[in-house]
Design a protein around this motif. Sequence first.
Motif, PDB file in Angstrom:
ATOM      1  N   ALA A   7      78.068  49.623  82.874  1.00  0.00           N
ATOM      2  CA  ALA A   7      78.553  50.505  83.916  1.00  0.00           C
ATOM      3  C   ALA A   7      77.658  51.726  84.070  1.00  0.00           C
ATOM      4  N   GLY A   8      77.143  52.216  83.012  1.00  0.00           N
ATOM      5  CA  GLY A   8      76.422  53.468  83.104  1.00  0.00           C
ATOM      6  C   GLY A   8      74.921  53.342  83.060  1.00  0.00           C
ATOM      7  N   ARG A   9      74.377  52.955  81.937  1.00  0.00           N
ATOM      8  CA  ARG A   9      72.951  53.085  81.701  1.00  0.00           C
ATOM      9  C   ARG A   9      72.052  52.263  82.635  1.00  0.00           C
ATOM     10  N   PRO A  10      72.357  50.989  82.863  1.00  0.00           N
ATOM     11  CA  PRO A  10      71.423  50.200  83.672  1.00  0.00           C
ATOM     12  C   PRO A  10      71.167  50.816  85.044  1.00  0.00           C
ATOM     13  N   ARG A  11      72.181  51.451  85.614  1.00  0.00           N
ATOM     14  CA  ARG A  11      72.004  52.020  86.932  1.00  0.00           C
ATOM     15  C   ARG A  11      70.931  53.110  86.922  1.00  0.00           C
ATOM     16  N   ASP A  12      70.877  53.836  85.813  1.00  0.00           N
ATOM     17  CA  ASP A  12      69.841  54.860  85.702  1.00  0.00           C
ATOM     18  C   ASP A  12      68.458  54.252  85.644  1.00  0.00           C
ATOM     19  N   HIS A  13      68.420  53.012  85.183  1.00  0.00           N
ATOM     20  CA  HIS A  13      67.126  52.348  85.015  1.00  0.00           C
ATOM     21  C   HIS A  13      66.746  51.464  86.188  1.00  0.00           C
ATOM     22  N   PHE A  14      67.413  51.641  87.315  1.00  0.00           N
ATOM     23  CA  PHE A  14      67.081  50.807  88.481  1.00  0.00           C
ATOM     24  C   PHE A  14      65.583  50.837  88.709  1.00  0.00           C
ATOM     25  N   ASP A  15      65.005  49.643  88.768  1.00  0.00           N
ATOM     26  CA  ASP A  15      63.545  49.529  88.803  1.00  0.00           C
ATOM     27  C   ASP A  15      63.043  49.648  90.244  1.00  0.00           C
ATOM     28  N   TRP A  16      62.828  50.874  90.702  1.00  0.00           N
ATOM     29  CA  TRP A  16      62.387  51.099  92.087  1.00  0.00           C
ATOM     30  C   TRP A  16      61.047  50.437  92.416  1.00  0.00           C
ATOM     31  N   PRO A  17      60.023  50.569  91.561  1.00  0.00           N
ATOM     32  CA  PRO A  17      58.743  49.919  91.908  1.00  0.00           C
ATOM     33  C   PRO A  17      58.903  48.420  92.143  1.00  0.00           C
ATOM     34  N   VAL A  69      73.387  38.707  90.338  1.00  0.00           N
ATOM     35  CA  VAL A  69      72.670  38.276  89.135  1.00  0.00           C
ATOM     36  C   VAL A  69      72.148  39.472  88.362  1.00  0.00           C
ATOM     37  N   ALA A  70      71.666  40.484  89.082  1.00  0.00           N
ATOM     38  CA  ALA A  70      71.126  41.665  88.405  1.00  0.00           C
ATOM     39  C   ALA A  70      72.236  42.451  87.722  1.00  0.00           C
ATOM     40  N   VAL A 360      63.321  37.859  91.121  1.00  0.00           N
ATOM     41  CA  VAL A 360      63.185  39.321  91.138  1.00  0.00           C
ATOM     42  C   VAL A 360      64.431  39.960  90.523  1.00  0.00           C
ATOM     43  N   ALA A 361      65.588  39.368  90.857  1.00  0.00           N
ATOM     44  CA  ALA A 361      66.832  39.911  90.324  1.00  0.00           C
ATOM     45  C   ALA A 361      66.881  39.796  88.797  1.00  0.00           C
ATOM     46  N   LEU A 362      66.396  38.662  88.274  1.00  0.00           N
ATOM     47  CA  LEU A 362      66.362  38.499  86.816  1.00  0.00           C
ATOM     48  C   LEU A 362      65.423  39.528  86.183  1.00  0.00           C
ATOM     49  N   LEU A 363      64.274  39.756  86.862  1.00  0.00           N
ATOM     50  CA  LEU A 363      63.349  40.784  86.369  1.00  0.00           C
ATOM     51  C   LEU A 363      64.045  42.141  86.353  1.00  0.00           C
ATOM     52  N   MET A 364      64.743  42.414  87.450  1.00  0.00           N
ATOM     53  CA  MET A 364      65.467  43.674  87.568  1.00  0.00           C
ATOM     54  C   MET A 364      66.496  43.790  86.439  1.00  0.00           C
ATOM     55  N   ASN A 365      67.158  42.676  86.199  1.00  0.00           N
ATOM     56  CA  ASN A 365      68.174  42.622  85.153  1.00  0.00           C
ATOM     57  C   ASN A 365      67.583  43.027  83.798  1.00  0.00           C
ATOM     58  N   VAL A 366      66.455  42.377  83.462  1.00  0.00           N
ATOM     59  CA  VAL A 366      65.799  42.671  82.186  1.00  0.00           C
ATOM     60  C   VAL A 366      65.307  44.119  82.168  1.00  0.00           C
TER      61      VAL A 366
END
Lengths: 380, 648
Positions: A7-17, A69-70, A360-366
């Motif tokens: 819920a919290g941390r991954p959103r901060d790490h959204f991979d913009w590039p 998926v992400a 791409v979504a899986l990459l984003m997920n990782v």
Amino acid sequence: MMRGGLAGRPRDHFDWPLFIAAALIAVLGVVNLYSATSVYLGTSRAALAEIYINQVYWLAIGGVAGAVVAAIDYRHIERFAYVIYTLGVFSLIVVAVLARDVRGAARWINIGSFSFQPSEFMKLCLVIAVAKYLHDDPRSEPRTLKDMAIPAVLVAVPTALVVRQPDLGTGIIMTLVFGAIVALTRMRRSSVLIFVVSMAVILPVAWQYALPYQRARLTSFLNPTADLTGIGYHAHHARVAIGNGGLLGQGFTQGMQNQYRFLPDQYSDFPFPVFAEEWGFVGSMVLIGLYAFLVLWSVRIAARARDRFGAVLAVGCGAVIFWHAIFNLGMAAGVLPVVGITLPLFSYGGSSVTTVLLAVALLMNVSMRRNATFSPVERL
Amino acid sequence: MSVLQQRPDVSEFRRRFKWLALFQLLCFGVLVGRLFQLQLVQAEDYQAIARENIVRRVTLATTRGIIRDRFGKPLAASRPAYNLYVTPKRVTQVDKEGQPPVMTPVWAKLVAYLNLGDEEVGRLEQKLVAIVAEGGKRKDQQILLKEDISFDDVAVLSTHAHELPGIDVVDVSVRFYPQKSVGAHALGYMREVDPEMLAEMRRQGYVEGDHVGASGIERSWESYLRGTRGWEKVIVDARGARRPMRPGIIDGPSRVDPIPGRDLRLSLDADVQAAIERAMRGELAGGAALVDVESGQILGLVSKPGYDPNQLSGGSGKGVVRDAFQRMFSDQLKPALDKTVSGAYPPGSTWKPFTALAALEKGLIDKNVRTVCRGFLTFGKRVFKCTQAHGSCDLHRAIAASCNVYFYQLVATYGVTMDMIAEVGGRYGFGRRTGIGINAEASGRMPTKAWMTLRNKGQFRQGYTVNAAIGQGATTVTVLQLALAYAALANGGTLYQPQIVQAVETAGGDVVQEFQPRVRRKTNLDPKFRTLVHQALLSGVTEIGGTAYQTWRQLGVDVAGKTGTAQVSHKATGSADLERVYYFNRDHAWFAGYAPTTKPEVAVVVLIEHGGGGSKHAAPVALNIVRAWEDLKRKRAGERPRPLEVTP
């Protein structure tokens, strides 16, 4: 335990590039698709001039699926990895049994008016399964060939199924993606040597079993000007279109080779010549730059992954995009033989677009779930 | 944390990420290098290929020159014709996989619009389906369905063109001979070039499907008539469809206009031609010539049987051409042979004036020498026959009443030799081609003593000379030779080269080249002797006892001349086809003369092949021709002749 983290941390790490690179390619892809099919306006195949709209729909559907998926922590995916893999192989078997013949190759499953190509999704299933196996099999010693037997079988089964369809291109991609993952593992030197020698023996034998059209494509590649009206036609006109682009290109919807309909399959397998002719060397560099960025970024994601599964998953998804891009661009530019391999987010097709977006979504997920405190990049 | 515990597992991969990245970068680098090569280094080459891809050079057709008669009436012109093409793939469809293709509704419409017969439709459908089923390139190419469709059909098809995709009407140019078979041999006809001809003619710019002059003027004047093709560069797409022109695509000129062929104005008079045709209506085979005595210009030249050059020239389709050829070359009367120029025949009694001149010029006789004709002369062991017992004859009566014995005696008694006859004959142009320049001209034969000796294994008999004196034996002449020789008798001794093309003109009507009459030689005709011969020729027509008198009495034309009946070497009578043998054993009938008698303007020669007697069969035809010519002359004196307007 990871509920809170999700819920919290991954959103901060959204991979913009990652997101921006993929989005830019997708936008260019739609724009290019519009130009590529604009030649059909006012002809009996005018419906084809509107497929860029379908492509937008596919991007939207793929985007939504990708977001889902992400959002799910990939460790849940890890848990169901073999189930996913089994479903993928099963759908390939369904194709082999039921599928209708589309241009000489049975690759599709039709559900009502909707048809999808399991072999596209299978690439990702495969990556997930191999990642799962390697994840569960950590080694401190170099691996032998025998250690890689099970993942090799995991790859061989779907590869055999798609090559039988016959879809040689996807088979090659699957094998090469596996190759990229194997390159990541520490292998014993003698094993590598044995592998190379046995390949040198097996490939000529495989050649004997290749279908005539597959052989013809390869021989035509080796002798490109031999038959310009037959098998060499695609490669020749693609090359002319790219060369005709020059430095700055002929301008949007102004590519002569495309407008005068010398480019076959310009919306499926050969969108790049259209792009290169209209936007020139400069445009080609931008596009190649975007793909290169996406691929290298995926390696970076892998390197910073939280665990072995994530790392292999990221490398595998990156490799899917990498090999698709290299093969498609390479065959358009005449450095690789013509095999039906799509250009990620440029080629028209629901299965292809969705698969790339899922990758791409899986990459984003990782990437979103990387370990921020323990960055392996510093050790690169 | 569990996450931290997992970290060491990744160490297996850690050192390899950068190699992976490096490899991927290298691959992209190769691509960049390749694109650098294609788009920057070789850009100009590929841009040139791309331009070439869309440029097609389209040939622009030229028009063949028009052939007109002396008054501007068209004798050979080109008319537009329409051929119907169909693209097999576009009128067929495959309903079920593995089944043979079937015809589409478009085809049904076409059949309905053209009212095609069931049999024809069946045949065409079978052909089209076979082409599609075969699967080659031909299914996408236009197939010629029907040649020269009618204007009505063209109108219907163009009205409904939008309903008929895959059906195309292509306009072509077809040679058209408004006078049909009249004068066909002189004009000639056209034929499609065959591959063997093409091998040599390609250098001159001929291509498959071209038509070239096959005979007559069409053939001899081909290089003037044919014109020069032009071309135009156009923009097409990969499927060959025309696209609008784009600037900067074509280097250099984009169009070269075609040059139309030169028009020819002939010396022939279409009305005279028609008159000759009419006069010969009752005859199966033969030839006739009407020549201007003061210039050698040919006013009329007709050979029978004729043929319709329209059929042979391909306007009505290949089938018609094939049939017409079949008929032409299987006919025993040889329609293909130009009997005025290419056929050589013994001249018979029309030769007598020249034997007479030989005797007169050598001073062997004068006009008062008389012989007695009992209907035959025994010379050596042979008996030489006459047509009747003429009794006592002088030169005048011997020519007018055509007494053979008189001429036998010139040889037997007065010492006329073979070479004397040959010498006079040579001076009047016999034994040599006249140089008309059309068709394969026969030279005829003017035998000398040496030639006869050689031919008869070293033996020469005086009997050969006796035969030669009356135009029999080895001597042969063409209709045209005889006409020009009589023209020389009429004009006082000038032998002209025959002329059939008067002028070469541009399509716009400007004269490019005009041909003046050319004198071949002077025949050294003594006016005294000319008067003698002339009076005898006049009496032969206008006096009782003259061979053409009976005819003259009916037609009453102002003409002097000589009939002739040339014996032919007999065919065996044992043949099954008696009727045919009877015909081919009949003598050739001749008439040679000139008109008017006071101041001759035209020479006329008529040959009726196997016609029988000259006075009965050739003279009426010749006199009818002269009569028609007189009528035309009188009519034209009233109104100044002016060229007719030609519709292109």
